[in-house]
Structure formats: structure tokens, C-alpha cells
Design a protein around this motif. Structure first.
Motif, PDB file in Angstrom:
ATOM      1  N   ILE A 114       0.851  -1.221   0.023  1.00  0.00           N
ATOM      2  CA  ILE A 114      -0.166  -0.157   0.087  1.00  0.00           C
ATOM      3  C   ILE A 114       0.866   1.111   0.100  1.00  0.00           C
ATOM      4  CG2 ILE A 114      -1.811   1.385   0.860  1.00  0.00           C
ATOM      5  CD1 ILE A 114      -2.583  -1.370   2.622  1.00  0.00           C
ATOM      6  N   LEU A 115       0.751   2.097  -0.941  1.00  0.00           N
ATOM      7  CA  LEU A 115       1.580   3.138  -1.179  1.00  0.00           C
ATOM      8  C   LEU A 115       0.736   4.415  -0.721  1.00  0.00           C
ATOM      9  CD1 LEU A 115       4.008   2.595  -4.209  1.00  0.00           C
ATOM     10  CD2 LEU A 115       4.259   1.935  -1.911  1.00  0.00           C
ATOM     11  N   PRO A 116       1.433   5.194   0.025  1.00  0.00           N
ATOM     12  CA  PRO A 116       0.759   6.382   0.430  1.00  0.00           C
ATOM     13  C   PRO A 116       0.933   7.497  -0.963  1.00  0.00           C
ATOM     14  CG  PRO A 116       2.914   6.338   1.632  1.00  0.00           C
ATOM     15  CD  PRO A 116       2.644   5.036   1.072  1.00  0.00           C
ATOM     16  N   GLY A 117       0.031   8.483  -0.908  1.00  0.00           N
ATOM     17  CA  GLY A 117       0.214   9.463  -1.942  1.00  0.00           C
ATOM     18  C   GLY A 117       1.263  10.584  -1.387  1.00  0.00           C
ATOM     19  N   PRO A 118       1.126  11.902  -1.898  1.00  0.00           N
ATOM     20  CA  PRO A 118       1.950  13.100  -1.914  1.00  0.00           C
ATOM     21  C   PRO A 118       2.193  13.335  -0.371  1.00  0.00           C
ATOM     22  CG  PRO A 118       0.556  13.525  -3.337  1.00  0.00           C
ATOM     23  CD  PRO A 118      -0.130  12.183  -2.823  1.00  0.00           C
ATOM     24  N   GLN A 119       1.111  12.975   0.480  1.00  0.00           N
ATOM     25  CA  GLN A 119       1.298  13.407   2.029  1.00  0.00           C
ATOM     26  C   GLN A 119       2.609  12.828   2.635  1.00  0.00           C
ATOM     27  OE1 GLN A 119      -2.402  11.222   2.982  1.00  0.00           O
ATOM     28  NE2 GLN A 119      -3.102  13.202   4.176  1.00  0.00           N
ATOM     29  N   LEU A 136       0.856   1.742   6.737  1.00  0.00           N
ATOM     30  CA  LEU A 136      -0.563   1.572   6.017  1.00  0.00           C
ATOM     31  C   LEU A 136      -0.742  -0.236   5.969  1.00  0.00           C
ATOM     32  CD1 LEU A 136      -0.822   4.105   3.356  1.00  0.00           C
ATOM     33  CD2 LEU A 136      -1.979   3.893   5.612  1.00  0.00           C
ATOM     34  N   ILE A 163      -2.109  10.590   7.256  1.00  0.00           N
ATOM     35  CA  ILE A 163      -2.116   9.634   6.272  1.00  0.00           C
ATOM     36  C   ILE A 163      -3.233   8.283   6.473  1.00  0.00           C
ATOM     37  CG2 ILE A 163      -0.790   7.793   5.159  1.00  0.00           C
ATOM     38  CD1 ILE A 163       1.670   9.588   5.389  1.00  0.00           C
ATOM     39  N   THR A 166      -6.905   9.965   5.879  1.00  0.00           N
ATOM     40  CA  THR A 166      -6.830   9.782   4.245  1.00  0.00           C
ATOM     41  C   THR A 166      -7.143   8.325   3.542  1.00  0.00           C
ATOM     42  OG1 THR A 166      -5.467  11.682   4.190  1.00  0.00           O
ATOM     43  CG2 THR A 166      -5.960  10.745   1.936  1.00  0.00           C
ATOM     44  N   PHE A 167      -6.493   7.186   4.077  1.00  0.00           N
ATOM     45  CA  PHE A 167      -6.804   5.908   3.967  1.00  0.00           C
ATOM     46  C   PHE A 167      -8.007   5.702   4.365  1.00  0.00           C
ATOM     47  CE2 PHE A 167      -5.453   1.296   4.799  1.00  0.00           C
ATOM     48  CZ  PHE A 167      -5.509   1.054   3.553  1.00  0.00           C
TER      49      PHE A 167
ATOM     50  N   GLY B 111      -4.561   9.867  -3.201  1.00  0.00           N
ATOM     51  CA  GLY B 111      -3.385   9.386  -3.976  1.00  0.00           C
ATOM     52  C   GLY B 111      -2.911   7.908  -3.380  1.00  0.00           C
ATOM     53  N   ILE B 112      -3.298   7.450  -2.301  1.00  0.00           N
ATOM     54  CA  ILE B 112      -3.004   6.062  -1.668  1.00  0.00           C
ATOM     55  C   ILE B 112      -3.251   4.909  -2.616  1.00  0.00           C
ATOM     56  CG2 ILE B 112      -3.247   4.679   0.049  1.00  0.00           C
ATOM     57  CD1 ILE B 112      -3.714   6.800   2.075  1.00  0.00           C
ATOM     58  N   ARG B 113      -2.147   4.133  -2.994  1.00  0.00           N
ATOM     59  CA  ARG B 113      -2.442   3.092  -4.138  1.00  0.00           C
ATOM     60  C   ARG B 113      -2.412   1.695  -3.343  1.00  0.00           C
ATOM     61  NH1 ARG B 113       0.852   3.593  -8.956  1.00  0.00           N
ATOM     62  NH2 ARG B 113       2.350   4.561  -7.586  1.00  0.00           N
TER      63      ARG B 113
END
Lengths: 295, 295
Positions: A114-119, A136, A163, A166-167, B111-113
Motif C-alpha cells: 500500500i503506497l501512500p500519496g504525496p502526503q 498502512l 495519512i 486519508t486511507f 493518492g494512496i494506491r
């Protein structure tokens, strides 16, 4: 498989825990969850306290999650004291203490991440690549295992909290996230399991971090730019301690961007490196009577 | 907010659905979930049929998920027929049909993937970068929204199934995954919503895919190498149809690696491009009386 300490159940197995928290057996009972990496201090106990007021059952996990430590980070050095933790958790009113081994949590790995975004590229993320992937990963696993109604996180790890919020929002997780204010020592130092790794001299200096953030917050409210605020905080810490600045950042919260037209809240956060450990702290600034700061 | 078709409830809102499936209101009742992209055929109805035998309530979703279509892929061309789908779902015994809009599913994006591991680079993943990110994203969202006890997937999308099973295993998802065999036309063509995009001539040729896989399976059981089996299948399809081979692969299942010492099952899978659409099919081969094939 299940031990008891003053009525608190200690569980090491995912299967046993899931059986214990089975949906049908907790009808009408709410579960509050406090995930930790152990070496409990008053910050964790404040999470338990709040969880107790809002839920019928309180589950705490203690798991030093290898997935969120990078190479050269302090996974081995991370302090552990299971006996003391168990006693403190039981006294605080935890009903179930979940302490899995890394093998229990990660028996296999198909490589899904699971890759976080720009945060995740701001603040601590900049110097800890992969850290929030690991956060995550363990949070999704723990939430799926415990299935809590509410989960409790301290504002001290504000980036982690942003984060995770947001998830939860973007992936429709069924757990409500509750923010709990940072608990501090009488001299203002934020409580942290890592504080024990400070030398005596460093421990004396460390309250400088919170003082610097307060000075920065005051400057922010006078209308100073983000650059001026950040510079003031860094300078104050460097002049009054042996700590080296990792970062000082003023960002929109919880977006963690340098500018946001919608954000009403900002975070002034810093990380400071001492000899054997690295401390973080932050202050959330509300925008009421002032213009948005400009870079 | 909730429409009814022959006792089946149609829901477009996440909030309404979650209220309807609220944990406390379904005590002792199990929920089977059939996620689809609509344009239902007998393959989907076989999923519903199996879900009905194992659960008290059956929830179907119809959502053409933009996140799993790449640039230039057939998101716009993907066939849709909501009225017919609603009727078929009701007749099949679906209790709740969930049909959210893309805006309802993806109102915001931090943006979490979720990135699949090596399983996603094999088979269809090689030519569809990001496709399985989108699948895992929507599956996690849908599972969190519906909170099903069991979810039903067809073996036709065997790679998707393998990745979802790995996700459930590694992230402790609370939903059991049920594999349902591929449903076929009388001439052997696997049922697919994309079959309507075949020309008349292509439709006549398409059963060649399944015939080729059967020939490949027979060759596999004689002890032929993976290379020989793959070549045979590709050659047969090319010689007997206008379809162009995208891939033919013999891999360990569900690892989707070219060699596995532990695997007892193998998948012989192919993708074939026609004028307006691309068809996939596969055959699962069990290893009983033969040696593992060598590359």
C-alpha cells in the motif's frame, strides 16, 4: 493461548483474537482500538482513557512493526518492556492486549504493497522512504483483525494520523479515527518511547523543541511567512540544544502541502536528531483571524 | 434512495447501503457478495446461484470501475445495460443491487494506491500496467462497504482471482473468497461481457481459444515442456482464427511464476486480440501423475 492480567486478556494469536471479537458475540458492544509499538507512556494511556469513555471494550495491540523501520533505523534499538506494558495496560483498563510476533503478522508475503500519496513525501516521509507503506500495511491488517468501531491515535505522530485519516476516507474503512492531543512532560517535552534514548544532557535540552514551536506559532499568528516561521524554529532549536535539525515545516493539514486554499488548519512540525535518537513534535495552528501564510 | 425490483432493493448510495447492511441488523445472517462490472451473463448468474446456496443475503454490485481501465482501453466501449441487468439480477435472486456512480465511489483522491506484487506482471498484467492496482482499490473499497462474509469470483479472470486471494491472505481481510468455474457457451467459448464486441465471423472463430487450451492441456499431461505447450496453443489459435496472440503462458497457480516447487496447480492461460475486443481464457491443470514441467 489466552493469559489474564487483572481481568485483561493477553492474546498472541490472530485466530484466537478474531474468535474472541467475533461479530456475533459483540452485538451492541462497541470496540475501541489502540494500536501501539509498546513501551507505553502516558500518551498511550491517554488513548486508552479516551477509548474507555467511548466504547464497551478496549483492545490494545503492542507490535513493533518491522515493516515501518527502514534500513539503518532503530528496529533493534526500539525499547521493549512487555511485563511493564502488560501491567500498565491492565491498570489503564485495557480489556484485550494483542501481542503478535512478526511471524504471526507476516507469515507470507505475496508482495502487495500500500503506497501512500504525496502526503508521505513531506515531513518525516522525506527521510524515511517506505516508512508509511509499512504503517498502512500494519494498520490495514490490524483493522481487519480487530474490526474496531473506533481507533485512537495521538496528534504527536501528526503525519501518520493525516495519512491514516486519508486511507480511511478514500478506502471506506469501517473504523472511525479519533485524534487525541499529545501528552507532555511537565517541562513541555512530548511523551515518546524514544525519550529514554536521550542522554541526561539531551533530556535537559529537549524541551527546547516545544518552546521553539510555540515561538513559531506566535510568529505565524502575527502574519509571518512560512519561511520566516520555519527559520525561527530551526534557529531557536540549534542555538539552545545539541540537536541537529532534520526538518522544520509549516504545511496545510491534513493535506501536508505547502499551500491549500481550503485548509483551515496548518501544522508546524519538526524533527530533531540527537546522538542516539530522533525526536518529533508539532503544533496544529488554526486559521481564524489571519490571512493564509504565503511562502 | 432505494428502489425495488421484484423484492430486490436497488441502492446507489454507499451510506444507504451501509445502513441497510449494518452489522447489528444482520446478526446471524450471512452476506454473499458478487462484484461485477455489469452486462450480466450466465457466468455472473452462476456466481449468484452459488452465493444463494451459502448465504442468507446476496449483494451484487455493478460498477464499471474506471480505475482498472488504462489509457486507450475500452472503458467507454465497455457494454452497459442497466435495465436488463436489474431484471436478470432480480430473477437470479439478488437481494440488494448496489450501483454507485464513479463520483460516489471516488469523490476524493489522496493518492494512496495498492500495488500488487510479482503476480501482476504475468499474463494480462504485462500489457495492462496499473490494471490490478485499480482492481485491488475497488475490491478493498467494496469489501469495506459491503462487509461480506463471502465473495464470489469466476475462474475466467484467474489472474484477478489469484491476486485477490493473495490480498485477502496477506492483509487479513474478513471475507472468504469463493472460486466459481468458468461458464461457457455450448461451443466452448467462455462467457464474457466483451463477447458482444465480436463480429459475426470472429464469434464463429472464438471457440478456437478453448479448443487450443484443451490441446495444450493434453500435451502438458504427456510431459511436454511449458515452451512446447505454449507454442502449440498459440499456433492452433493463429492457424484457426483471425485473432492475434497477446500471450499464451503456462504458470504455477496461484503464484503465477514460471517455476514453483510447492505448487500442485498450474494455469494455462491466453489472451487473444480481435478487431474490437480482447478475449481471455484459461485452464487449470492439476499435477497428479506427471513431473513438474520444465521450461
Amino acid at each position: 493461548m489466552v493469559a489474564k492480567t487483572r481481568g485483561m486478556k493477553i492474546v498472541h494469536s490472530i485466530e484466537v483474537l478474531q474468535h474472541m471479537l467475533n461479530r456475533d458475540e459483540r452485538i451492541g458492544r462497541t470496540v475501541g482500538f489502540v494500536p501501539t509499538m509498546g513501551f507505553l507512556h502516558e500518551g498511550h494511556l491517554a488513548l486508552v482513557e479516551q477509548a474507555r469513555t467511548q466504547n464497551d471494550l478496549v483492545v490494545m495491540s503492542i507490535f513493533v512493526n518491522p515493516a515501518q523501520f527502514g534500513p539503518g533505523e532503530d528496529f533493534e534499538a526500539y525499547p521493549r518492556d512487555i511485563e511493564r506494558d502488560s501491567r500498565l495496560a491492565a491498570e489503564a483498563g485495557v480489556d484485550v492486549l494483542f501481542m503478535p510476533t512478526p511471524e504471526e503478522m507476516y507469515p507470507q508475503d505475496g508482495g502487495i504493497r500500500i503506497l501512500p500519496g504525496p502526503q508521505a513525501t513531506a515531513l518525516c516521509g522525506a527521510s524515511r522512504p517506505g516508512h508509511f507503506d509499512g504503517v498502512l500495511k500494519v494498520i490495514l491488517k490490524l483493522f481487519n483483525i480487530v474490526d474496531p468501531d473506533r481507533a485512537y491515535f495521538g496528534m504527536k505522530d501528526a503525519q501518520q494520523l493525516a495519512i491514516i485519516e486519508t486511507f480511511v476516507r478514500d478506502y471506506n474503512l469501517r473504523t472511525a479515527i479519533v485524534r487525541v492531543p499529545t501528552v507532555r512532560e511537565p517541562d513541555g517535552l512530548a511523551k515518546s518511547s524514544r525519550n529514554v534514548n536521550l542522554s541526561e544532557k539531551e533530556r535537559e535540552e529537549a524541551p527546547v523543541i516545544q518552546q521553539a514551536l510555540q515561538k513559531g506559532a506566535a510568529l505565524f499568528h502575527t502574519g509571518a511567512s512560512a519561511e520566516q516561521v520555519e527559520k525561527e524554529v530551526a534557529q531557536y532549536i540549534t542555538e539552545h540544544s545539541s540537536g541537529r535539525i532534520d526538518y522544520v515545516s509549516l504545511l496545510a493539514y491534513p493535506e501536508l502541502t505547502t499551500s491549500s486554499e481550503t485548509s483551515r488548519e496548518w501544522i508546524l512540525a519538526c524533527a530533531v536528531k540527537f546522538e542516539k535518537t530522533r525526536l518529533i513534535d508539532n503544533s496544529i495552528l488554526s486559521v481564524f483571524s489571519k490571512e493564509f501564510p504565503t511562502q
